[in-house]
Write a protein that holds these residues in place. Structure first.
Motif, short mmCIF file in Angstrom:
data_model
loop_
_atom_site.label_atom_id
_atom_site.label_comp_id
_atom_site.label_asym_id
_atom_site.label_seq_id
_atom_site.Cartn_x
_atom_site.Cartn_y
_atom_site.Cartn_z
N ALA A 131 -16.31 24.19 -8.41
CA ALA A 131 -15.76 24.44 -7.09
C ALA A 131 -16.42 23.52 -6.06
O ALA A 131 -17.61 23.20 -6.18
CB ALA A 131 -15.98 25.90 -6.69
N PRO A 132 -15.67 23.06 -5.05
CA PRO A 132 -16.30 22.28 -3.98
C PRO A 132 -17.44 23.07 -3.35
O PRO A 132 -17.33 24.27 -3.12
CB PRO A 132 -15.16 22.06 -2.99
CG PRO A 132 -13.91 22.22 -3.80
CD PRO A 132 -14.23 23.24 -4.85
N GLY A 133 -18.53 22.39 -3.09
CA GLY A 133 -19.69 23.06 -2.51
C GLY A 133 -20.72 23.50 -3.53
O GLY A 133 -21.82 23.93 -3.15
N ARG B 126 -14.51 14.97 -8.65
CA ARG B 126 -14.29 13.56 -8.35
C ARG B 126 -15.42 12.90 -7.58
O ARG B 126 -15.71 11.72 -7.76
CB ARG B 126 -12.99 13.41 -7.54
CG ARG B 126 -11.74 13.57 -8.35
CD ARG B 126 -11.60 12.46 -9.34
NE ARG B 126 -10.45 12.63 -10.21
CZ ARG B 126 -10.18 11.84 -11.25
NH1 ARG B 126 -11.00 10.85 -11.53
NH2 ARG B 126 -9.13 12.05 -12.00
N ARG B 127 -16.07 13.65 -6.69
CA ARG B 127 -17.09 13.02 -5.85
C ARG B 127 -18.29 13.96 -5.70
O ARG B 127 -18.12 15.16 -5.49
CB ARG B 127 -16.50 12.66 -4.48
CG ARG B 127 -17.43 11.92 -3.55
CD ARG B 127 -16.62 11.07 -2.53
NE ARG B 127 -15.52 11.80 -1.96
CZ ARG B 127 -15.57 12.46 -0.78
NH1 ARG B 127 -16.70 12.47 -0.10
NH2 ARG B 127 -14.52 13.08 -0.32
N ILE B 128 -19.50 13.36 -5.83
CA ILE B 128 -20.75 14.12 -5.75
C ILE B 128 -21.63 13.47 -4.69
O ILE B 128 -21.76 12.24 -4.64
CB ILE B 128 -21.49 14.12 -7.11
CG1 ILE B 128 -20.57 14.62 -8.23
CG2 ILE B 128 -22.74 15.00 -7.02
CD1 ILE B 128 -21.20 14.50 -9.60
N ARG B 129 -22.24 14.30 -3.87
CA ARG B 129 -23.18 13.80 -2.86
C ARG B 129 -24.61 14.12 -3.31
O ARG B 129 -24.92 15.25 -3.65
CB ARG B 129 -22.91 14.45 -1.50
CG ARG B 129 -23.86 14.01 -0.39
CD ARG B 129 -23.40 14.53 0.95
NE ARG B 129 -22.10 13.94 1.29
CZ ARG B 129 -21.28 14.46 2.21
NH1 ARG B 129 -21.61 15.57 2.85
NH2 ARG B 129 -20.13 13.86 2.46
N VAL C 11 -12.97 17.80 -5.33
CA VAL C 11 -12.44 18.28 -6.61
C VAL C 11 -10.92 18.24 -6.54
O VAL C 11 -10.33 18.69 -5.55
CB VAL C 11 -12.92 19.71 -6.91
CG1 VAL C 11 -12.36 20.19 -8.25
CG2 VAL C 11 -14.45 19.79 -6.93
N ASP C 12 -10.28 17.67 -7.56
CA ASP C 12 -8.82 17.70 -7.63
C ASP C 12 -8.37 18.47 -8.86
O ASP C 12 -9.18 19.12 -9.51
CB ASP C 12 -8.22 16.28 -7.60
CG ASP C 12 -8.68 15.42 -8.78
OD1 ASP C 12 -9.16 15.99 -9.79
OD2 ASP C 12 -8.56 14.19 -8.71
#
Length: 219
Positions: free
Chosen positions: A146-148, A169-172, A163-164
């Protein structure tokens, strides 16, 4: 690994059919066939294992003499090289002050974007993160990320940003110290070796092409 669960069923079959011709045939052929299967498997795995070992030992981990060296792997030639790189490094006689941090276990095409002095993002331009063959082995939860979602280590905190429908898709990444701090090294796979790559400036992005598999059918 699947044979571990199947072995019991095979044993029950051989035991139940021991008095029959088919059962005797299976029992008589099991030992040589098992030995042959193990030999074939060992030969097939030798090349990828040698590649992973060499990749770890030849990595540009930074100058010696530092109290510690933190090596962040942006990409890999094979997931095998990301399983236990520090163990391989130490057993082979490498200095104990080196710690490896695989940020992914795949050969994905990624975008590396610097946010500020201690923060950067990795975005996959290929398969989503956590979807590679060996990456899925370490998932504690089969549900989609989940995002977050946040993962914390002693060196950085990683947060799922995008997330799609396919996955993450992208990690910070928020580092405990600046990206240019002494002892912090970022490596990407270039020309058959893990080589150092300077972080981008704040607000800039580096495009990293997908790694070409060094061997066919390599995970």
């Amino acid at each position: 690994v699947p044979m571990v669960g199947l072995a019991g069923l095979v044993g029950l079959f051989v035991h139940g059919a021991a008095g029959q011709r088919l059962g005797r045939l299976v029992a008589a052929s099991a030992l040589p066939l098992s030995g042959l299967a193990l030999l074939v498997r060992a030969v097939a795995l030798q090349a990828p294992i040698d590649l992973a070992r060499t990749a770890i030992l030849e990595a540009e981990v930074g100058p010696p003499g530092l109290a510690r060296r933190e090596v962040l792997l942006l990409q890999a030639p094979t997931s095998f090289a990301c399983l236990h790189p520090r163990a391989v490094w130490t057993v082979e006689g490498g200095a104990p002050d080196v710690r490896f941090w695989p940020l992914q276990m795949g050969r994905r095409e990624v975008r590396w974007t610097r946010i500020d002095a201690r923060t950067f993002e990795l975005e996959s331009r290929g398969a989503p993160f956590l979807a590679e063959f060996l990456e899925t082995v370490f998932l504690a939860d089969a549900r989609p990320t989940a995002p977050g979602a946040v993962w914390t280590t002693s060196l950085f905190t990683a947060e799922a940003v995008a997330v799609d429908e396919a996955g993450l898709r992208r990690i910070r990444f928020r580092m405990a110290e600046p990206l240019e701090a002494p002892g912090v090294t970022f490596l990407t796979w270039r020309n058959g070796r893990w080589r150092r790559l300077a972080p981008p400036a704040a607000g800039e992005t580096i495009e990293l092409a997908a790694v070409t598999p060094p061997l066919p059918l390599l995970p």
